[in-house]
Motif scaffolding. Structure first.
Motif, PDB file in Angstrom:
ATOM      1  N   GLN A 195      -7.782   7.523  -7.550  1.00 57.03           N
ATOM      2  CA  GLN A 195      -7.146   6.396  -8.215  1.00 57.03           C
ATOM      3  C   GLN A 195      -7.775   5.066  -7.821  1.00 57.03           C
ATOM      4  O   GLN A 195      -8.024   4.205  -8.658  1.00 57.03           O
ATOM      5  N   HIS A 196      -8.038   4.894  -6.550  1.00 60.44           N
ATOM      6  CA  HIS A 196      -8.672   3.658  -6.090  1.00 60.44           C
ATOM      7  C   HIS A 196     -10.065   3.508  -6.688  1.00 60.44           C
ATOM      8  O   HIS A 196     -10.460   2.416  -7.080  1.00 60.44           O
ATOM      9  N   PHE A 197     -10.777   4.601  -6.743  1.00 61.33           N
ATOM     10  CA  PHE A 197     -12.126   4.577  -7.284  1.00 61.33           C
ATOM     11  C   PHE A 197     -12.087   4.043  -8.716  1.00 61.33           C
ATOM     12  O   PHE A 197     -12.837   3.150  -9.104  1.00 61.33           O
ATOM     13  N   THR A 232      -8.606   0.534   5.766  1.00 60.71           N
ATOM     14  CA  THR A 232      -7.884   1.805   5.718  1.00 60.71           C
ATOM     15  C   THR A 232      -6.575   1.561   4.988  1.00 60.71           C
ATOM     16  O   THR A 232      -5.808   0.671   5.341  1.00 60.71           O
ATOM     17  N   ASP A 233      -6.353   2.344   3.938  1.00 62.44           N
ATOM     18  CA  ASP A 233      -5.132   2.190   3.147  1.00 62.44           C
ATOM     19  C   ASP A 233      -4.113   3.191   3.668  1.00 62.44           C
ATOM     20  O   ASP A 233      -4.474   4.283   4.080  1.00 62.44           O
ATOM     21  N   GLU A 234      -2.855   2.827   3.615  1.00 62.25           N
ATOM     22  CA  GLU A 234      -1.789   3.677   4.156  1.00 62.25           C
ATOM     23  C   GLU A 234      -2.126   4.042   5.596  1.00 62.25           C
ATOM     24  O   GLU A 234      -2.129   5.192   6.003  1.00 62.25           O
ATOM     25  N   GLU A 235      -2.420   3.007   6.317  1.00 59.72           N
ATOM     26  CA  GLU A 235      -2.897   3.098   7.691  1.00 59.72           C
ATOM     27  C   GLU A 235      -2.121   4.084   8.561  1.00 59.72           C
ATOM     28  O   GLU A 235      -2.696   4.871   9.314  1.00 59.72           O
ATOM     29  N   LYS A 259      -1.618  -4.729  -2.868  1.00 58.96           N
ATOM     30  CA  LYS A 259      -2.551  -4.789  -1.743  1.00 58.96           C
ATOM     31  C   LYS A 259      -3.966  -4.399  -2.170  1.00 58.96           C
ATOM     32  O   LYS A 259      -4.944  -4.903  -1.635  1.00 58.96           O
ATOM     33  N   THR A 260      -4.032  -3.502  -3.160  1.00 56.36           N
ATOM     34  CA  THR A 260      -5.343  -2.981  -3.553  1.00 56.36           C
ATOM     35  C   THR A 260      -6.291  -4.101  -3.971  1.00 56.36           C
ATOM     36  O   THR A 260      -7.455  -4.123  -3.563  1.00 56.36           O
ATOM     37  N   VAL A 261      -5.778  -5.014  -4.750  1.00 57.59           N
ATOM     38  CA  VAL A 261      -6.659  -6.069  -5.254  1.00 57.59           C
ATOM     39  C   VAL A 261      -7.084  -6.987  -4.110  1.00 57.59           C
ATOM     40  O   VAL A 261      -8.211  -7.494  -4.083  1.00 57.59           O
ATOM     41  N   VAL A 306       2.515   8.688  -1.420  1.00 54.39           N
ATOM     42  CA  VAL A 306       2.062   7.312  -1.266  1.00 54.39           C
ATOM     43  C   VAL A 306       1.146   6.808  -2.376  1.00 54.39           C
ATOM     44  O   VAL A 306       0.366   7.554  -2.943  1.00 54.39           O
ATOM     45  N   GLY A 307       1.294   5.528  -2.636  1.00 50.16           N
ATOM     46  CA  GLY A 307       0.265   4.778  -3.331  1.00 50.16           C
ATOM     47  C   GLY A 307       0.038   5.021  -4.807  1.00 50.16           C
ATOM     48  O   GLY A 307      -0.554   4.204  -5.479  1.00 50.16           O
ATOM     49  N   VAL A 308       0.488   6.143  -5.329  1.00 54.13           N
ATOM     50  CA  VAL A 308       0.129   6.474  -6.700  1.00 54.13           C
ATOM     51  C   VAL A 308       0.734   5.469  -7.686  1.00 54.13           C
ATOM     52  O   VAL A 308       1.865   5.063  -7.570  1.00 54.13           O
TER      53      VAL A 308
HETATM   54 MG    MG Z   1      -1.633   0.978  -2.408  1.00 57.49          MG
END
Ligand code: MG
Ligand code: ADP
Length: 675
Positions: free
Chosen positions: A314-316, A378-381, A284-286, A533-535
């Motif tokens: 991490q997103h940064f 918004t990630d992980e809404e 989803k990030t991309v 989440v997300g890592v």
């Molecule tokens: Mg993610």
């Protein structure tokens, strides 16, 4: 009916009106629309069908006088004989000695209670002498007024005002769904005579609730698209295409479709409110990066908001790499920034030298001002509260909003509670991802787990060890994680490095541990559920969840997702000694199933919608009778009807005027919640 106050009716006393008011029943309409909490069924059971020790109602004719014994102070026992379908039954009932004079030969009685094991005597809890009264009694929980009195009042009110009950569903809708009229539904629910009537009434009322709800949601979308108030983001198609081509991988089909849907919304002049749903690791990030980039090419700024500092970091990092060969200026606003650095970034946002900002809730600060914000992601809404969401979207006029969530949302909830969003779904995982292998085992088999860990580490892989969540005590949770960390460190000393991460660490410390894990300086990472989440650590292929019974299905699936990040075979161990039936069922389900959507649906059934989505969504559900889980079939039916009524434009015709009026009114009330 709406305007007639109960307190103005001469058969309702001031005291009763006061009590009703406490139950939010003020008008005649309120009274008729207050539903029973249950129905007591006094349908008479034939003695041939009766079972011992089971509550039921029988009828008979009295064959003797009553004898009354005082068992102890305030406890009397009255006994008599009755003929029930030709059998002589001894009846006992406690504390009804005052009825002694009504018990004599030849009197009809209806008795509710239980037969003894030998079926020769009957212990009654209730006794009634009326031969022709209704078998079914609705029970209204009005504390302070006896149920019989409530029923009496309802009967009067219905007699006087029932004719004023208006139908809101056109006949063709009622025919299509086999629904009784509103008048009859309200009558049967308040003053039923047989079970069949109640069933029909309940169905009608539930359908009405569900239909109105679905119409409200769909009408909202309809209004947003047809009377647009947003801004059209005219992005540079060529630049965006070049950017996609420059990525180190090709987008999957699902990713491409999601990008197309989102960019389509952004380019249109209605305000986007779209949910991008995709399993952990689905990429989803991309997708977010592409859309943020598109906003920038149109001269807008973008913001991406995440729930934790670790994830922001991490997103940064990821975004900086992705935007390396572009002229996008991306910054991160974190709680740990020094005053000076923060100020520089804030100025950049204000004068638009910063294009994209990554951050946690610190993005909501009053001092954060954008020159021209066009897209908020918004990630992980689901981890944000509603207030946080509203305040970020409030940063620009009707800006587009993309919400991303890895929690697969069951269809039932997607079309109801979350129905206000458009939804894009990524189902396929990128690359040649293998299904993770999941094993559910007891602590006595921990050696197998250690053996596996050692093998993985020998072949250069990394491991997550997740320690139990202890909701009641964060202190114990931390102590426990520390213990486990010590155990692992001892066991693996000389073999590999073990790290510990938990929520009490300072941001910088967390970042340091995560960085070491990312750089493979730590091979085993013991963690509390902070990094749920997300890592993204691609080289980690094993995830061990200790006391796995302490986590919900969705959480376990999320955790397993952490090791599903590359084409290597991933493993997940769920360790638990719990014997609780529900826990065992949950763990077996996760062990045997990798499909997040299936798990989510099961989770919903096992736990109900409340737990899955927190208070906001459930607090929003206005149903008095319908239940999202139990009434799924009816919900789907109502959903399809709502869809058709709006798409085919029928809702806007004369015949549907009554319904339309209600839907529009609901819409106006709801409008402020557009996000
Ligand atoms: Mg993610
Ligand atoms: P999530 O949806 O959980 O946020 P991520 O965006 O973190 O998933 O992506 C997971 C991993 O998959 C990342 O390492 C990312 O670089 C990689 N990835 C994303 N899209 C693709 C793709 N189309 N092909 C190959 N790898 C991809």
């Amino acid at each position: 009916m709406k305007d007639v106050l109960l307190r103005n009716l001469d058969y309702i006393s001031a005291r009763q009106a006061q009590i009703f008011k406490r139950h939010e029943i003020v008008t005649v309409e309120d009274l008729l629309l207050s539903f029973p909490t249950k129905f007591d069924d006094y349908t008479i059971v034939s003695i041939k069908d009766a079972l011992p020790e089971v509550p039921l109602t029988i009828a008979g004719v009295i064959q003797s006088k009553a004898t009354v014994t005082n068992i102890k102070p305030k406890l009397t026992l009255m006994s008599f004989y009755a003929d029930v379908e030709g059998r002589k039954i001894r009846v006992s009932i406690f504390n009804r000695h005052f009825l002694k004079n009504r018990i004599y030969y030849g009197v009809y009685v209806r008795l509710t209670g239980k037969f003894s094991a030998n079926m020769k005597s009957f212990t009654a809890a209730e006794i009634s002498f009326e031969e022709f009264s209704s078998n079914i009694t609705p029970v209204f929980n009005i504390k302070g007024i006896k149920n019989a009195k409530v029923l009496e009042i309802k009967e009067r009110v219905f007699e006087d005002f029932g004719d004023g009950i208006e139908e809101i569903l056109p006949e063709e809708v009622r025919k299509r769904h086999n629904l009784i009229s509103r008048y009859h539904a309200i009558k049967y629910i308040n003053l039923p005579e047989e079970t069949e009537e109640i069933k029909k009434a309940i169905r009608r009322i539930k359908f009405e609730e569900l239909l109105l709800y679905q119409l409200k949601i769909k009408y909202l979308l309809y209004m947003r698209k047809n009377y647009p108030q947003g801004v059209a983001i005219e992005f540079d198609e060529k630049k965006v295409a070049d950017f996609i081509a420059s990525l180190p991988f090709r987008l999957t089909e699902d990713q491409s479709r999601a990008v197309e849907e989102i960019l389509g919304d952004m380019a249109s002049n209605f305000k986007m409110n779209r949910l991008l749903q995709g399993e952990v690791g689905s990429g989803k990030t991309v997708v977010a990066a592409i859309c943020l980039y598109a906003a920038v090419t149109a001269g807008y700024q973008g913001a991406i908001m995440v729930p934790t500092e670790v994830l922001a970091q991490q997103h940064f990092q990821t975004f900086r790499e992705l935007f390396e060969n572009t002229d996008v200026n991306i910054q991160m606003l974190s709680a740990s920034l020094s005053g000076k650095d923060r100020k520089t970034i804030l100025e950049g946002l204000k004068n638009k030298t910063v294009d994209i900002v990554v951050g946690t809730h610190s993005l909501f600060g009053k001092d954060v001002v954008f020159e021209k914000l066009g897209l908020v992601v918004t990630d992980e809404e689901h981890r944000f509260g509603v207030k946080q969401r509203v305040s970020i979207v409030g940063k620009g006029h009707l800006i587009d909003h993309l919400k991303m969530s890895a929690t697969p949302i069951p269809r039932t909830l997607a079309i109801s509670v979350l129905g206000e969003s458009d939804i894009s779904v990524i189902r396929e995982l990128p690359g040649q991802r293998k299904e993770p292998i999941t094993k559910y085992l007891n602590y006595k088999d921990m050696d197998l787990v250690h053996e596996h860990i050692q093998n993985q580490i020998k072949s250069g892989r990394q491991v997550y060890v997740i320690t139990p969540m202890i909701e009641e005590s964060p202190v114990m949770e931390l102590e426990n994680a520390t213990d486990i960390y010590e155990q692992f460190r001892e066991r693996y000393s000389g073999i590999c490095e073990v790290g510990l991460i938990h929520s009490r660490l300072k941001t910088a410390e967390k970042e340091e541990v995560m960085k070491k894990f990312q750089d493979n300086e730590i091979q085993i990472l013991v963690s509390t559920s902070v990094i749920e989440v997300g890592v993204n650590v691609v080289n980690a292929t094993t995830c061990v969840v200790l006391d796995a019974d302490r986590f919900g299905i969705a959480q376990l699936h999320q955790m397993r997702g952490r090791v599903r990040r590359s084409d290597e075979q991933a493993y997940c161990f769920l360790v638990s000694d719990s014997e609780a039936e529900t826990a065992v069922a949950r763990l077996k389900l996760v062990e045997g199933n990798n499909d997040g959507f299936v798990l989510a649906e099961e989770d919903l059934i096992m736990r109900g919608p409340g737990d899955l989505f927190g208070e906001r969504q459930t607090g929003n559900i206005p149903f008095k009778m319908a239940d999202l889980v139990l009434d799924r079939e009816l919900l789907l039916e109502a959903d399809a009807e709502a869809e058709a009524l709006i798409n085919e434009g029928k809702l806007f015709t004369e015949e549907y005027a009554k319904l339309y009026e209600i839907v529009h009114k609901n819409y106006l009330e709801k409008k402020e919640f557009l996000d």
